[in-house]
Scaffold this motif. Structure first.
Motif, PDB file in Angstrom:
ATOM      1  N   ASP A  94     -26.202 -50.358-115.417  1.00 21.20           N
ATOM      2  CA  ASP A  94     -25.822 -49.964-114.058  1.00 21.20           C
ATOM      3  C   ASP A  94     -26.181 -51.054-113.057  1.00 21.20           C
ATOM      4  OD1 ASP A  94     -24.966 -47.473-114.995  1.00 21.20           O
ATOM      5  OD2 ASP A  94     -26.927 -46.563-114.667  1.00 21.20           O
ATOM      6  N   LEU A 108     -23.402 -43.904-113.918  1.00 18.54           N
ATOM      7  CA  LEU A 108     -23.062 -44.514-112.636  1.00 18.54           C
ATOM      8  C   LEU A 108     -21.745 -45.284-112.676  1.00 18.54           C
ATOM      9  CD1 LEU A 108     -24.027 -44.847-109.728  1.00 18.54           C
ATOM     10  CD2 LEU A 108     -25.225 -46.912-110.448  1.00 18.54           C
ATOM     11  N   ALA A 109     -21.386 -45.860-113.809  1.00 12.15           N
ATOM     12  CA  ALA A 109     -20.140 -46.627-113.901  1.00 12.15           C
ATOM     13  C   ALA A 109     -18.927 -45.757-113.596  1.00 12.15           C
ATOM     14  CB  ALA A 109     -20.001 -47.267-115.280  1.00 12.15           C
ATOM     15  N   SER A 150     -30.323 -38.504-114.666  1.00 10.62           N
ATOM     16  CA  SER A 150     -29.585 -39.756-114.805  1.00 10.62           C
ATOM     17  C   SER A 150     -28.101 -39.434-114.955  1.00 10.62           C
ATOM     18  CB  SER A 150     -30.082 -40.505-116.045  1.00 10.62           C
ATOM     19  OG  SER A 150     -29.319 -41.649-116.266  1.00 10.62           O
ATOM     20  N   VAL A 166     -32.129 -45.227-113.628  1.00  8.83           N
ATOM     21  CA  VAL A 166     -31.120 -46.269-113.440  1.00  8.83           C
ATOM     22  C   VAL A 166     -31.254 -47.228-114.615  1.00  8.83           C
ATOM     23  CG1 VAL A 166     -30.264 -48.106-111.947  1.00  8.83           C
ATOM     24  CG2 VAL A 166     -31.284 -46.085-110.933  1.00  8.83           C
ATOM     25  N   THR A 207     -23.362 -53.213-111.006  1.00  5.46           N
ATOM     26  CA  THR A 207     -23.381 -53.149-109.542  1.00  5.46           C
ATOM     27  C   THR A 207     -23.542 -54.532-108.934  1.00  5.46           C
ATOM     28  OG1 THR A 207     -24.344 -50.939-109.681  1.00  5.46           O
ATOM     29  CG2 THR A 207     -24.473 -52.049-107.562  1.00  5.46           C
ATOM     30  N   ASP A 248     -19.553 -45.545-120.502  1.00  9.25           N
ATOM     31  CA  ASP A 248     -20.770 -44.994-119.906  1.00  9.25           C
ATOM     32  C   ASP A 248     -20.745 -43.470-119.953  1.00  9.25           C
ATOM     33  OD1 ASP A 248     -23.257 -45.141-118.682  1.00  9.25           O
ATOM     34  OD2 ASP A 248     -22.429 -45.235-116.658  1.00  9.25           O
ATOM     35  N   ARG A 289     -23.206 -43.411-122.671  1.00 10.62           N
ATOM     36  CA  ARG A 289     -24.278 -43.791-121.735  1.00 10.62           C
ATOM     37  C   ARG A 289     -24.732 -45.235-121.945  1.00 10.62           C
ATOM     38  NH1 ARG A 289     -26.418 -39.746-118.320  1.00 10.62           N
ATOM     39  NH2 ARG A 289     -24.831 -38.151-118.367  1.00 10.62           N
TER      40      ARG A 289
END
Length: 152
Positions: free
Chosen positions: A91, A132-133, A129, A87, A95, A33, A37
């Protein structure tokens, strides 16, 4: 009460198992990520499968907590992605898989340690952005590390 609920989620033996089984796909997702990405599908699928196996073997989190950890963050992130953007689908899937494995209380604990650094990173780099990982991985290791230190 919230702290008690989080600390009763996993015993030290279960934390060892979580560290060994979830760390590899989660670290791989974080690296991928950050670089590209994108979150490979095998990473969240592996965590979801590990969560399914642990649901049969471990008493905590309860099935209700696992389902809540799967649905609530997934629905919230999906709504956020549709409404505001920023998002990605990977992601959301990662999650929700972590929510199923750790339950809603465990995921809340992980997100507590993940979202503050994510917000700081986003503000510092002026990006809308963030990967998030990477921050979920930080939150995961904070979650595991605190339980090793505290000794629950």
């Amino acid at each position: 009460m919230w702290w008690t609920a989080c600390t009763m989620m996993m015993s030290p033996r279960e934390i060892d198992m979580a560290l060994l089984l979830c760390a590899i796909p989660l670290v791989w997702a974080a690296i991928t990520d950050f670089r590209k990405r994108i979150i490979p599908d095998w990473t969240w699928i592996a965590i979801l499968l590990i969560g399914g196996i642990s649901a049969l073997l471990l008493p905590y989190p309860t099935p209700a907590q696992r389902v809540a950890g799967f649905l609530l963050p997934g629905i919230c992130l999906l709504f956020l992605a549709m409404k505001c953007g920023g998002v990605g689908g990977g992601d959301i899937k990662l999650t929700t898989a972590m929510g199923f494995y750790f339950g809603l209380n465990g995921l809340a604990f992980i997100l507590f340690f993940a979202l503050l650094p994510a917000c700081i990173y986003g503000a510092a780099t002026r990006q809308r952005s963030v990967p998030l990982a990477v921050f979920l991985c930080i939150g995961f290791f904070a979650y595991v590390g605190i339980f090793y230190i505290v000794g629950f």
